[in-house]
Design a protein around this motif. Sequence first.
Motif, PDB file in Angstrom:
ATOM      1  N   LEU A   1      -1.851  13.488  13.606  1.00 16.25           N
ATOM      2  CA  LEU A   1      -0.818  12.464  13.434  1.00 16.25           C
ATOM      3  C   LEU A   1      -1.068  11.746  12.109  1.00 16.25           C
ATOM      4  CD1 LEU A   1      -0.971  10.860  16.977  1.00 16.25           C
ATOM      5  CD2 LEU A   1       0.900  12.224  16.078  1.00 16.25           C
ATOM      6  N   VAL A   2      -0.011  11.570  11.328  1.00 17.01           N
ATOM      7  CA  VAL A   2      -0.104  10.828  10.076  1.00 17.01           C
ATOM      8  C   VAL A   2       0.964   9.741  10.094  1.00 17.01           C
ATOM      9  CG1 VAL A   2       0.048  10.963   7.562  1.00 17.01           C
ATOM     10  CG2 VAL A   2      -0.930  12.876   8.843  1.00 17.01           C
ATOM     11  N   HIS A   3       0.540   8.501   9.926  1.00 23.37           N
ATOM     12  CA  HIS A   3       1.442   7.352   9.924  1.00 23.37           C
ATOM     13  C   HIS A   3       1.475   6.810   8.495  1.00 23.37           C
ATOM     14  CE1 HIS A   3       2.684   3.418  12.161  1.00 23.37           C
ATOM     15  NE2 HIS A   3       3.538   3.759  11.207  1.00 23.37           N
ATOM     16  N   GLU A   4       2.605   6.954   7.829  1.00 24.12           N
ATOM     17  CA  GLU A   4       2.730   6.570   6.427  1.00 24.12           C
ATOM     18  C   GLU A   4       3.777   5.473   6.245  1.00 24.12           C
ATOM     19  OE1 GLU A   4       2.178  10.414   3.815  1.00 24.12           O
ATOM     20  OE2 GLU A   4       3.668  10.735   5.406  1.00 24.12           O
ATOM     21  N   GLY A   5       3.723   4.824   5.089  1.00 27.79           N
ATOM     22  CA  GLY A   5       4.735   3.851   4.720  1.00 27.79           C
ATOM     23  C   GLY A   5       4.211   2.452   4.501  1.00 27.79           C
ATOM     24  N   PHE A   6       2.921   2.258   4.636  1.00 26.16           N
ATOM     25  CA  PHE A   6       2.347   0.930   4.448  1.00 26.16           C
ATOM     26  C   PHE A   6       2.122   0.676   2.962  1.00 26.16           C
ATOM     27  CE2 PHE A   6       1.106   2.259   8.679  1.00 26.16           C
ATOM     28  CZ  PHE A   6       1.531   1.177   9.418  1.00 26.16           C
ATOM     29  N   GLU A   7       2.541  -0.480   2.521  1.00 26.64           N
ATOM     30  CA  GLU A   7       2.357  -0.877   1.131  1.00 26.64           C
ATOM     31  C   GLU A   7       1.578  -2.183   1.112  1.00 26.64           C
ATOM     32  OE1 GLU A   7       5.849  -0.738  -1.313  1.00 26.64           O
ATOM     33  OE2 GLU A   7       6.741   0.782  -0.018  1.00 26.64           O
ATOM     34  N   SER A   8       0.321  -2.118   0.721  1.00 30.14           N
ATOM     35  CA  SER A   8      -0.553  -3.293   0.788  1.00 30.14           C
ATOM     36  C   SER A   8      -0.109  -4.423  -0.135  1.00 30.14           C
ATOM     37  CB  SER A   8      -1.990  -2.896   0.470  1.00 30.14           C
ATOM     38  OG  SER A   8      -2.062  -2.332  -0.820  1.00 30.14           O
ATOM     39  N   ARG A   9       0.694  -4.125  -1.145  1.00 37.05           N
ATOM     40  CA  ARG A   9       1.127  -5.192  -2.063  1.00 37.05           C
ATOM     41  C   ARG A   9       2.229  -6.081  -1.468  1.00 37.05           C
ATOM     42  NH1 ARG A   9       3.578  -0.545  -4.233  1.00 37.05           N
ATOM     43  NH2 ARG A   9       5.816  -0.774  -4.516  1.00 37.05           N
TER      44      ARG A   9
ATOM     45  N   PRO B   1       3.451  -8.641   1.326  1.00 36.73           N
ATOM     46  CA  PRO B   1       2.703  -9.609   2.153  1.00 36.73           C
ATOM     47  C   PRO B   1       2.621  -9.280   3.644  1.00 36.73           C
ATOM     48  CG  PRO B   1       4.205 -10.743   0.671  1.00 36.73           C
ATOM     49  CD  PRO B   1       4.499  -9.274   0.555  1.00 36.73           C
ATOM     50  N   ALA B   2       3.676  -8.797   4.252  1.00 37.92           N
ATOM     51  CA  ALA B   2       3.669  -8.567   5.702  1.00 37.92           C
ATOM     52  C   ALA B   2       3.046  -7.223   6.082  1.00 37.92           C
ATOM     53  CB  ALA B   2       5.090  -8.642   6.248  1.00 37.92           C
ATOM     54  N   GLN B   3       2.856  -6.335   5.139  1.00 34.86           N
ATOM     55  CA  GLN B   3       2.399  -4.990   5.460  1.00 34.86           C
ATOM     56  C   GLN B   3       0.987  -4.913   6.050  1.00 34.86           C
ATOM     57  OE1 GLN B   3       4.063  -1.810   5.099  1.00 34.86           O
ATOM     58  NE2 GLN B   3       5.755  -3.244   5.287  1.00 34.86           N
ATOM     59  N   PRO B   4      -0.016  -5.597   5.486  1.00 40.16           N
ATOM     60  CA  PRO B   4      -1.352  -5.513   6.103  1.00 40.16           C
ATOM     61  C   PRO B   4      -1.352  -5.966   7.563  1.00 40.16           C
ATOM     62  CG  PRO B   4      -1.531  -6.382   3.898  1.00 40.16           C
ATOM     63  CD  PRO B   4      -0.051  -6.334   4.227  1.00 40.16           C
ATOM     64  N   ARG B   5      -0.604  -7.018   7.865  1.00 36.14           N
ATOM     65  CA  ARG B   5      -0.522  -7.497   9.258  1.00 36.14           C
ATOM     66  C   ARG B   5       0.172  -6.454  10.137  1.00 36.14           C
ATOM     67  NH1 ARG B   5       2.733 -11.160  12.522  1.00 36.14           N
ATOM     68  NH2 ARG B   5       1.327 -12.125  14.009  1.00 36.14           N
ATOM     69  N   ALA B   6       1.249  -5.866   9.636  1.00 34.45           N
ATOM     70  CA  ALA B   6       1.955  -4.834  10.398  1.00 34.45           C
ATOM     71  C   ALA B   6       1.037  -3.659  10.681  1.00 34.45           C
ATOM     72  CB  ALA B   6       3.198  -4.364   9.642  1.00 34.45           C
ATOM     73  N   ARG B   7       0.245  -3.280   9.692  1.00 38.60           N
ATOM     74  CA  ARG B   7      -0.684  -2.156   9.883  1.00 38.60           C
ATOM     75  C   ARG B   7      -1.701  -2.479  10.971  1.00 38.60           C
ATOM     76  NH1 ARG B   7      -3.836   1.537   5.552  1.00 38.60           N
ATOM     77  NH2 ARG B   7      -5.067   2.638   7.089  1.00 38.60           N
ATOM     78  N   THR B   8      -2.238  -3.683  10.940  1.00 40.61           N
ATOM     79  CA  THR B   8      -3.217  -4.097  11.955  1.00 40.61           C
ATOM     80  C   THR B   8      -2.603  -4.060  13.345  1.00 40.61           C
ATOM     81  OG1 THR B   8      -4.386  -5.481  10.364  1.00 40.61           O
ATOM     82  CG2 THR B   8      -4.725  -5.982  12.695  1.00 40.61           C
ATOM     83  N   ILE B   9      -1.397  -4.578  13.473  1.00 38.88           N
ATOM     84  CA  ILE B   9      -0.719  -4.596  14.771  1.00 38.88           C
ATOM     85  C   ILE B   9      -0.443  -3.175  15.260  1.00 38.88           C
ATOM     86  CG2 ILE B   9       1.445  -5.204  15.930  1.00 38.88           C
ATOM     87  CD1 ILE B   9       1.429  -7.754  14.100  1.00 38.88           C
ATOM     88  N   MET B  10       0.087  -2.322  14.375  1.00 36.36           N
ATOM     89  CA  MET B  10       0.401  -0.947  14.773  1.00 36.36           C
ATOM     90  C   MET B  10      -0.858  -0.151  15.075  1.00 36.36           C
ATOM     91  SD  MET B  10       3.609   0.201  12.497  1.00 36.36           S
ATOM     92  CE  MET B  10       4.857  -0.975  12.065  1.00 36.36           C
ATOM     93  N   ASP B  11      -1.934  -0.408  14.327  1.00 34.92           N
ATOM     94  CA  ASP B  11      -3.191   0.292  14.582  1.00 34.92           C
ATOM     95  C   ASP B  11      -3.673   0.011  15.996  1.00 34.92           C
ATOM     96  OD1 ASP B  11      -5.503   1.873  13.751  1.00 34.92           O
ATOM     97  OD2 ASP B  11      -6.602  -0.026  13.845  1.00 34.92           O
ATOM     98  N   GLY B  12      -3.559  -1.235  16.418  1.00 31.50           N
ATOM     99  CA  GLY B  12      -3.944  -1.585  17.789  1.00 31.50           C
ATOM    100  C   GLY B  12      -3.105  -0.849  18.815  1.00 31.50           C
TER     101      GLY B  12
END
Length: 72
Positions: free
Chosen positions: A34-42, A44-55
């Motif tokens: 499985l590959v989950h793509e589309g996160f852009e760390s630059r 502001p909301a993306q790092p938080r979204a990644r953390t939530i989705m990772d959980g």
Amino acid sequence: MPSLRWADVDSANSAHWTVTWNVEQEGRRARLFLVHEGFESRRPAQPRARTIMDGGWRTHVMRALGHMMERI
């Protein structure tokens, strides 16, 4: 490879994600990639979204996949 794409409903974030998957035979077993793509760390909301989705991947999706595979 099959994939699923979706976008953030908040147009201010303009986030677009893709999950791609592939199943490969390994002897008598199979491995799911499985590959989950589309996160852009630059953005502001993306790092938080990644953390939530990772959980969610760890607690819900992988557990559900494991239960499903046990029944096959």
